[in-house]
Design an enzyme around this catalytic site. Structure first.
Site, PDB file in Angstrom:
ATOM      1  N   ARG A  50       0.813  -1.215   0.000  1.00 37.22           N
ATOM      2  CA  ARG A  50       0.000   0.000   0.000  1.00 37.22           C
ATOM      3  C   ARG A  50       0.846   1.265   0.000  1.00 37.22           C
ATOM      4  NH1 ARG A  50      -3.447  -2.497   4.806  1.00 37.22           N
ATOM      5  NH2 ARG A  50      -1.309  -3.027   5.332  1.00 37.22           N
ATOM      6  N   LYS A 156       2.391 -18.450   9.002  1.00 41.67           N
ATOM      7  CA  LYS A 156       1.689 -18.602  10.258  1.00 41.67           C
ATOM      8  C   LYS A 156       1.462 -17.232  10.885  1.00 41.67           C
ATOM      9  CE  LYS A 156       4.023 -19.114  14.212  1.00 41.67           C
ATOM     10  NZ  LYS A 156       4.896 -18.031  14.640  1.00 41.67           N
ATOM     11  N   HIS A 186       8.457 -22.231   9.291  1.00 43.52           N
ATOM     12  CA  HIS A 186       9.869 -22.142   8.885  1.00 43.52           C
ATOM     13  C   HIS A 186      10.746 -23.189   9.574  1.00 43.52           C
ATOM     14  CE1 HIS A 186      10.421 -19.677  12.520  1.00 43.52           C
ATOM     15  NE2 HIS A 186      11.718 -19.906  12.402  1.00 43.52           N
ATOM     16  N   GLU A 224      14.360 -19.558  23.865  1.00 43.18           N
ATOM     17  CA  GLU A 224      14.890 -18.331  23.266  1.00 43.18           C
ATOM     18  C   GLU A 224      15.404 -17.416  24.375  1.00 43.18           C
ATOM     19  OE1 GLU A 224      12.684 -16.839  19.596  1.00 43.18           O
ATOM     20  OE2 GLU A 224      11.081 -17.487  20.926  1.00 43.18           O
ATOM     21  N   ASP A 243       1.981 -19.088  19.431  1.00 43.39           N
ATOM     22  CA  ASP A 243       3.104 -18.612  18.615  1.00 43.39           C
ATOM     23  C   ASP A 243       4.102 -19.729  18.313  1.00 43.39           C
ATOM     24  OD1 ASP A 243       4.657 -16.446  17.416  1.00 43.39           O
ATOM     25  OD2 ASP A 243       6.041 -16.700  19.098  1.00 43.39           O
ATOM     26  N   HIS A 248       5.591 -24.902  15.582  1.00 45.54           N
ATOM     27  CA  HIS A 248       6.969 -25.422  15.557  1.00 45.54           C
ATOM     28  C   HIS A 248       7.140 -26.664  16.440  1.00 45.54           C
ATOM     29  CE1 HIS A 248       7.493 -21.716  13.547  1.00 45.54           C
ATOM     30  NE2 HIS A 248       7.783 -20.959  14.578  1.00 45.54           N
ATOM     31  N   LYS A 348      10.374 -17.442  26.111  1.00 47.08           N
ATOM     32  CA  LYS A 348      11.260 -16.317  25.814  1.00 47.08           C
ATOM     33  C   LYS A 348      11.960 -15.903  27.096  1.00 47.08           C
ATOM     34  CE  LYS A 348       8.805 -14.650  21.756  1.00 47.08           C
ATOM     35  NZ  LYS A 348       9.705 -15.089  20.693  1.00 47.08           N
TER      36      LYS A 348
HETATM   37  C1  BG6 Z   1       8.480 -17.470  15.097  1.00 49.43           C
HETATM   38  C2  BG6 Z   1       7.822 -16.897  16.322  1.00 49.43           C
HETATM   39  O1  BG6 Z   1       7.581 -18.305  14.411  1.00 49.43           O
HETATM   40  O2  BG6 Z   1       9.612 -18.236  15.489  1.00 49.43           O
HETATM   41  C3  BG6 Z   1       8.803 -16.045  17.098  1.00 49.43           C
HETATM   42  O3  BG6 Z   1       6.725 -16.095  15.923  1.00 49.43           O
HETATM   43  C4  BG6 Z   1      10.052 -16.838  17.405  1.00 49.43           C
HETATM   44  O4  BG6 Z   1       8.217 -15.566  18.291  1.00 49.43           O
HETATM   45  C5  BG6 Z   1      10.605 -17.480  16.147  1.00 49.43           C
HETATM   46  O5  BG6 Z   1      11.000 -15.962  17.967  1.00 49.43           O
HETATM   47  C6  BG6 Z   1      11.740 -18.424  16.472  1.00 49.43           C
HETATM   48  O6  BG6 Z   1      12.310 -18.850  15.272  1.00 49.43           O
HETATM   49  P1  BG6 Z   1      13.833 -19.282  15.232  1.00 49.43           P
HETATM   50  O7  BG6 Z   1      14.057 -19.753  13.837  1.00 49.43           O
HETATM   51  O8  BG6 Z   1      14.623 -18.066  15.590  1.00 49.43           O
HETATM   52  O9  BG6 Z   1      13.978 -20.366  16.259  1.00 49.43           O
END
Ligand code: BG6
Length: 510
Positions: A50, A156, A186, A224, A243, A248, A348
């Site tokens: 946009r 996602k 991912h 994390e 999340d 994952h 986190k």
């Molecule tokens: C994302 C989450 O899908 O994955 C994030 O939304 C997270 O909150 C991230 O930090 C972690 O991905 P990776 O590849 O850094 O482990």
């Protein structure tokens, strides 16, 4: 720009083309692909957004992202110039018919120039609220009609809960056939995650003991160190369960627990994964507090630095009750895994950045060694390190050198960096290549997403009915709330200390 004449002409449309995901992940990955001959001769990227932005300004910004994040970023300006002339900007409203008419016109024009039909990929790099709308506009504009040549990529979160996921899947299915829908997680693009299949099913060694007879319990940790960073606004509406766990961690669970596939066909592998999710024992809402722990970080210390609490982060309300940590005990009710606990945890602001899966084997059925020999004895354990270390460590018992029989755990290790000369590609490089190559193996199917939501709905419902009154309940830089230990201790189990391949290497060098 290096290209491949094996691939069909391709038009890669990115909705949210001026946004963060495009800048940070998509364009660097496409650039990397171009440097390894993995894009077609006829290739065009249309960034739709946009914001008012000239094509040159967009290219300049994208170049910054490529320099910062692409693996092949150090290549000369010549390569970027070769690549960037394929990037075009289409400024338009995502909800305006005119945008799609213009897009359709551009696609037809390119195909005429190339003298061939092109694969059309529509990538949703937009806020989730638009996931449901753009596909409908695409379908109405006739851009989804060619099943063989058009596909849509969705990031996602796929829904906020089961109901919204079902609704989104229905909307997507309204315009696109399931075979045209690529839902990205991912984690599935990570080398070490894909290696779980190779390790389990390309070696005859482990599969015979990969079951309830030999495995005591399994832990899956995705920890994390970072907090919510600049994503407080999004994260506070999601939380750790939505999340990270719904996608994952569930993917990791599927790969560890699935039955061997019969072929490498995308649907065969995905069927086996869905079977795992269907076998997960439902958690009754009234049992949630026994099987699931939630937490939110308060202020604390990480790496010698003071970190603020979640409620002090930008975009987070000071009385937020969103969880930044979740741990669960799950069971997979089938012949292979009956009564073997699978413990999942993610959070986190934990002490270390580490993702790993630990398979804890049972003790030997009869301990014949003298008691003095077994003082340091520990059951065997296999750890698959996903990141930042990438490798596998098998801990087993050995005889400590000396006149007496003394058992001691030792580690046998595989380290990606040492075994392979080439670094692992970024997950998005693998995934975008698969989208271009029309291989859906590493993407989530509708039924898989829905099955994962079904497992978690009782937890979300119980949490909604009884909001936490003890948040924040873990200090930044610790391994989550105390109750996390309790989940395992109740069963006589414990979370393994994360493996550090470097440390393992040092020990084995001694
Ligand atoms: C994302 C989450 O899908 O994955 C994030 O939304 C997270 O909150 C991230 O930090 C972690 O991905 P990776 O590849 O850094 O482990």
């Amino acid at each position: 720009m290096e290209t491949s004449d094996r691939l069909e002409p391709n038009i890669f449309v990115i909705f949210g083309g001026a946004g963060d995901l495009t800048w940070r992940k998509l364009m660097p990955a496409l650039f990397d692909l171009s440097q390894s001959h993995n894009i077609p001769d006829h290739f065009s990227i249309i960034a739709v957004d946009r914001v008012e932005l000239g094509e040159d300004a967009l290219r300049k910004r994208l170049h910054e992202g490529v320099r910062k994040f692409a693996r092949s970023a150090k290549t000369a300006v010549k390569e970027w110039n070769g690549f960037s002339r394929h990037i075009h900007y289409l400024q338009g409203d995502f909800k305006g018919k005119a945008t799609y008419a213009e897009l359709s016109g551009q696609c037809t024009k390119l195909e005429k120039e190339w003298g061939a039909k092109a694969q059309r990929i529509f990538y949703m790099a937009t806020p989730p609220s638009l996931f449901g709308e753009i596909p409908s506009f695409l379908a109405h504009a006739g851009l989804a009609a060619d099943r063989e040549r058009s596909r849509i990529v969705v990031e996602k979160p796929i829904g906020y809960d089961l109901e919204s996921a079902l609704a989104l899947n229905r909307t997507l299915a309204g315009g696109f056939h399931e075979s045209q829908i690529f839902r990205i997680d991912h984690y599935l693009g990570k080398e070490t995650v894909q290696n779980i299949l190779a390790f389990r099913f390309a070696n005859p060694l482990f599969e015979p003991i990969w079951n309830r007879r030999y495995v005591d319990y399994v832990t899956i940790t995705v920890a994390e160190q970072v907090g919510v960073e600049h994503r407080g606004g999004y994260y506070d509406g999601a939380g750790a369960l939505r999340d990270m766990v719904q996608n994952h961690l569930m993917q990791l669970l599927c790969l560890v627990a699935m039955e061997p596939m019969v072929s490498f066909d995308a649907d065969e592998i995905r069927n086996k994964k869905v079977d795992v999710l269907h076998s997960v024992r439902p958690i009754p809402e009234e049992m949630v507090h026994h099987c699931v722990v939630r937490g939110q970080y308060g202020e604390g210390w990480i790496g010698g630095k003071k970190v603020r609490g979640y409620r002090e982060e930008d975009g987070v309300p000071p009385d937020s009750r969103t969880e930044t940590f979740a741990a669960l005990r799950l069971f997979v009710d089938n012949w292979r895994w009956q009564d073997v606990p699978f413990y999942l945890r993610t959070g986190k602001r934990l002490p270390r950045e580490v993702s790993e899966i630990a398979i804890q084997f049972r003790a030997v059925p009869h301990q014949a060694f003298p008691t003095e020999a077994t003082l340091n004895w520990q059951p065997a354990r296999l750890v698959m390190s996903i990141q930042p270390d990438e490798g596998i460590v098998l801990r087993f018992q050995a005889k400590h050198p000396g006149p007496k029989m003394m058992l001691q755990p030792v580690d046998m290790r595989f380290d990606y960096r040492e075994s392979f000369a080439t670094p692992s590609p970024e997950a998005y490089v693998t995934l975008l290549w698969d989208v271009i190559d029309n291989d859906a193996t590493l993407f989530m199917r509708a039924d898989q997403v829905e099955a994962a939501w079904r497992i978690l709905m009782p937890v979300l419902d119980a949490w909604k009915a009884g909001p936490p009154n003890d948040f924040p309940n873990y200090a930044g830089g610790t391994w989550g709330p105390d109750a996390t230990q309790g989940l395992l201790v109740q069963q006589g189990h414990s979370w393994p200390a994360p493996v550090e391949l470097e440390e393992v290497r040092k020990c084995s060098d001694v």
